[in-house]
Design a protein around this motif. Structure first.
Motif, PDB file in Angstrom:
ATOM      1  N   ALA A  41     -19.257  13.617 -29.069  1.00  0.00           N
ATOM      2  CA  ALA A  41     -18.743  12.540 -29.769  1.00  0.00           C
ATOM      3  C   ALA A  41     -17.110  12.942 -29.724  1.00  0.00           C
ATOM      4  O   ALA A  41     -16.904  14.265 -29.722  1.00  0.00           O
ATOM      5  CB  ALA A  41     -19.242  12.267 -30.834  1.00  0.00           C
ATOM      6  N   ARG A  59     -28.825   5.238 -39.866  1.00  0.00           N
ATOM      7  CA  ARG A  59     -27.826   4.059 -40.280  1.00  0.00           C
ATOM      8  C   ARG A  59     -28.591   2.991 -40.048  1.00  0.00           C
ATOM      9  O   ARG A  59     -29.428   2.611 -39.177  1.00  0.00           O
ATOM     10  CB  ARG A  59     -26.613   4.071 -39.312  1.00  0.00           C
ATOM     11  CG  ARG A  59     -25.446   5.156 -39.700  1.00  0.00           C
ATOM     12  CD  ARG A  59     -24.263   4.907 -38.845  1.00  0.00           C
ATOM     13  NE  ARG A  59     -23.685   3.521 -39.204  1.00  0.00           N
ATOM     14  CZ  ARG A  59     -22.590   3.155 -38.717  1.00  0.00           C
ATOM     15  NH1 ARG A  59     -22.115   3.997 -37.733  1.00  0.00           N
ATOM     16  NH2 ARG A  59     -21.851   2.066 -38.960  1.00  0.00           N
ATOM     17  N   VAL A  77     -28.445   8.826 -35.944  1.00  0.00           N
ATOM     18  CA  VAL A  77     -26.920   9.165 -35.496  1.00  0.00           C
ATOM     19  C   VAL A  77     -26.541  10.574 -36.082  1.00  0.00           C
ATOM     20  O   VAL A  77     -27.431  11.023 -37.029  1.00  0.00           O
ATOM     21  CB  VAL A  77     -25.769   8.168 -36.037  1.00  0.00           C
ATOM     22  CG1 VAL A  77     -25.874   6.716 -35.508  1.00  0.00           C
ATOM     23  CG2 VAL A  77     -25.588   8.170 -37.502  1.00  0.00           C
ATOM     24  N   ARG A  79     -23.936  13.665 -37.473  1.00  0.00           N
ATOM     25  CA  ARG A  79     -22.321  14.005 -37.981  1.00  0.00           C
ATOM     26  C   ARG A  79     -22.101  15.202 -37.030  1.00  0.00           C
ATOM     27  O   ARG A  79     -22.653  16.177 -37.009  1.00  0.00           O
ATOM     28  CB  ARG A  79     -22.470  14.343 -39.576  1.00  0.00           C
ATOM     29  CG  ARG A  79     -21.074  14.698 -39.924  1.00  0.00           C
ATOM     30  CD  ARG A  79     -21.321  14.658 -41.638  1.00  0.00           C
ATOM     31  NE  ARG A  79     -21.227  13.331 -42.139  1.00  0.00           N
ATOM     32  CZ  ARG A  79     -20.136  12.559 -42.242  1.00  0.00           C
ATOM     33  NH1 ARG A  79     -18.923  13.184 -41.795  1.00  0.00           N
ATOM     34  NH2 ARG A  79     -20.024  11.179 -42.790  1.00  0.00           N
ATOM     35  N   GLU A  94     -20.752  10.139 -35.324  1.00  0.00           N
ATOM     36  CA  GLU A  94     -20.507   9.365 -33.832  1.00  0.00           C
ATOM     37  C   GLU A  94     -20.818   8.002 -34.086  1.00  0.00           C
ATOM     38  O   GLU A  94     -21.371   7.428 -34.766  1.00  0.00           O
ATOM     39  CB  GLU A  94     -21.713   9.911 -32.963  1.00  0.00           C
ATOM     40  CG  GLU A  94     -23.058   9.448 -33.399  1.00  0.00           C
ATOM     41  CD  GLU A  94     -24.127  10.305 -32.493  1.00  0.00           C
ATOM     42  OE1 GLU A  94     -23.879  10.484 -31.424  1.00  0.00           O
ATOM     43  OE2 GLU A  94     -25.185  10.681 -32.874  1.00  0.00           O
ATOM     44  N   GLN A  95     -19.962   7.358 -32.970  1.00  0.00           N
ATOM     45  CA  GLN A  95     -20.088   5.704 -32.930  1.00  0.00           C
ATOM     46  C   GLN A  95     -20.868   5.472 -31.721  1.00  0.00           C
ATOM     47  O   GLN A  95     -20.649   6.337 -30.518  1.00  0.00           O
ATOM     48  CB  GLN A  95     -18.629   5.159 -33.065  1.00  0.00           C
ATOM     49  CG  GLN A  95     -17.906   5.453 -34.414  1.00  0.00           C
ATOM     50  CD  GLN A  95     -18.696   4.917 -35.609  1.00  0.00           C
ATOM     51  OE1 GLN A  95     -19.157   3.954 -35.552  1.00  0.00           O
ATOM     52  NE2 GLN A  95     -18.728   5.820 -36.581  1.00  0.00           N
ATOM     53  N   SER A  97     -21.045   3.034 -28.728  1.00  0.00           N
ATOM     54  CA  SER A  97     -20.379   2.037 -28.188  1.00  0.00           C
ATOM     55  C   SER A  97     -21.062   0.934 -28.133  1.00  0.00           C
ATOM     56  O   SER A  97     -22.117   0.863 -27.668  1.00  0.00           O
ATOM     57  CB  SER A  97     -19.731   2.448 -26.835  1.00  0.00           C
ATOM     58  OG  SER A  97     -19.041   1.393 -26.181  1.00  0.00           O
ATOM     59  N   THR A 100     -22.091   0.167 -33.136  1.00  0.00           N
ATOM     60  CA  THR A 100     -21.784   0.592 -34.264  1.00  0.00           C
ATOM     61  C   THR A 100     -20.287   0.718 -34.432  1.00  0.00           C
ATOM     62  O   THR A 100     -19.647   0.869 -33.280  1.00  0.00           O
ATOM     63  CB  THR A 100     -22.238   1.889 -34.681  1.00  0.00           C
ATOM     64  OG1 THR A 100     -21.753   2.898 -33.971  1.00  0.00           O
ATOM     65  CG2 THR A 100     -23.820   1.859 -34.819  1.00  0.00           C
ATOM     66  N   PHE A 101     -19.639   0.417 -35.491  1.00  0.00           N
ATOM     67  CA  PHE A 101     -18.237   0.815 -35.636  1.00  0.00           C
ATOM     68  C   PHE A 101     -18.120   1.453 -36.831  1.00  0.00           C
ATOM     69  O   PHE A 101     -18.879   1.559 -38.027  1.00  0.00           O
ATOM     70  CB  PHE A 101     -17.363  -0.544 -35.580  1.00  0.00           C
ATOM     71  CG  PHE A 101     -17.856  -1.555 -36.362  1.00  0.00           C
ATOM     72  CD1 PHE A 101     -17.132  -1.808 -37.627  1.00  0.00           C
ATOM     73  CD2 PHE A 101     -18.904  -2.253 -35.951  1.00  0.00           C
ATOM     74  CE1 PHE A 101     -17.803  -2.810 -38.484  1.00  0.00           C
ATOM     75  CE2 PHE A 101     -19.109  -3.421 -36.907  1.00  0.00           C
ATOM     76  CZ  PHE A 101     -18.888  -3.849 -38.123  1.00  0.00           C
ATOM     77  N   ARG A 102     -16.961   2.164 -37.396  1.00  0.00           N
ATOM     78  CA  ARG A 102     -16.531   2.815 -38.355  1.00  0.00           C
ATOM     79  C   ARG A 102     -16.948   2.015 -39.477  1.00  0.00           C
ATOM     80  O   ARG A 102     -16.400   0.934 -39.843  1.00  0.00           O
ATOM     81  CB  ARG A 102     -15.306   3.577 -38.551  1.00  0.00           C
ATOM     82  CG  ARG A 102     -15.242   4.563 -37.482  1.00  0.00           C
ATOM     83  CD  ARG A 102     -13.773   5.236 -37.828  1.00  0.00           C
ATOM     84  NE  ARG A 102     -13.627   6.403 -38.694  1.00  0.00           N
ATOM     85  CZ  ARG A 102     -12.664   6.650 -39.420  1.00  0.00           C
ATOM     86  NH1 ARG A 102     -11.505   6.419 -38.626  1.00  0.00           N
ATOM     87  NH2 ARG A 102     -12.640   7.642 -40.249  1.00  0.00           N
ATOM     88  N   HIS A 103     -17.467   2.434 -40.481  1.00  0.00           N
ATOM     89  CA  HIS A 103     -17.926   1.745 -41.645  1.00  0.00           C
ATOM     90  C   HIS A 103     -18.618   0.554 -41.787  1.00  0.00           C
ATOM     91  O   HIS A 103     -18.666  -0.312 -42.654  1.00  0.00           O
ATOM     92  CB  HIS A 103     -16.738   1.603 -42.558  1.00  0.00           C
ATOM     93  CG  HIS A 103     -16.002   2.722 -42.733  1.00  0.00           C
ATOM     94  ND1 HIS A 103     -16.274   4.124 -43.423  1.00  0.00           N
ATOM     95  CD2 HIS A 103     -14.560   3.370 -42.397  1.00  0.00           C
ATOM     96  CE1 HIS A 103     -15.348   5.162 -42.978  1.00  0.00           C
ATOM     97  NE2 HIS A 103     -14.408   4.463 -42.653  1.00  0.00           N
ATOM     98  N   SER A 107     -24.425  -4.691 -36.547  1.00  0.00           N
ATOM     99  CA  SER A 107     -24.401  -4.290 -35.177  1.00  0.00           C
ATOM    100  C   SER A 107     -23.410  -5.219 -34.529  1.00  0.00           C
ATOM    101  O   SER A 107     -23.264  -6.362 -34.866  1.00  0.00           O
ATOM    102  CB  SER A 107     -25.741  -4.194 -34.549  1.00  0.00           C
ATOM    103  OG  SER A 107     -26.192  -5.238 -34.263  1.00  0.00           O
TER     104      SER A 107
END
Ligand SMILES: [Zn+2]
Length: 136
Positions: A41, A59, A77, A79, A94-95, A97, A100-103, A107
């Motif tokens: 990642a 998540r 996921v 870390r 990790e995100q 593609s 997911t996206f940060r915070h 989806s």
């Protein structure tokens, strides 16, 4: 092509490096269990690629409805630890593609896949596909 492969393609056709574990349909709720499986990642703090896993967690991505049913994606996921000593971001999640996206708790871009799933769930084919997947 097996049923499982077909379902994986429908559900995560837009998301690289995601393995589908199971789909459970209980009444109006559809729970999809999946896991990120990329080998590395990229740190959002410094852009360095990392392979050092710090920890793992699940998540819950609350997705839009598939037909009349609510869909929740439980995505495992990891870390990662950043390799760069000077990086202010010691660890990062990790995100995936396209998923997911940060915070983010929802989806991204699943509308097409959900339409397919809704059609599948409406018929016996959907029930057969759900039965064919391993339960946990
Ligand atoms: Zn970093």
């Amino acid at each position: 092509m097996t049923d499982e492969l077909l379902l994986q393609d429908l559900w995560f056709h837009h998301a690289d490096d995601v393995a589908l574990d199971s789909i459970a349909v209980r009444g109006e709720l559809v729970t999809v269990q999946a896991a990120a499986r990329a080998g590395r990642a990229v740190c959002p703090g410094c852009g360095t690629s990392s392979t050092r896993v710090h920890s793992r967690y699940v998540r819950r991505l609350d997705d839009t409805a598939a037909g009349q049913r609510r869909v929740i994606i439980e995505l495992r996921v990891r870390r990662f630890r950043c390799h760069q000593q000077a990086c202010p971001q010691a660890t990062f999640v990790e995100q995936v593609s396209g998923l997911t996206f940060r915070h983010g708790r929802r989806s991204q871009g699943l509308q097409t896949a959900l339409r397919h799933l809704a059609l599948m769930l409406a018929g016996r084919a959907g029930a057969r596909l759900a039965d064919a997947l391993p339960s946990r």
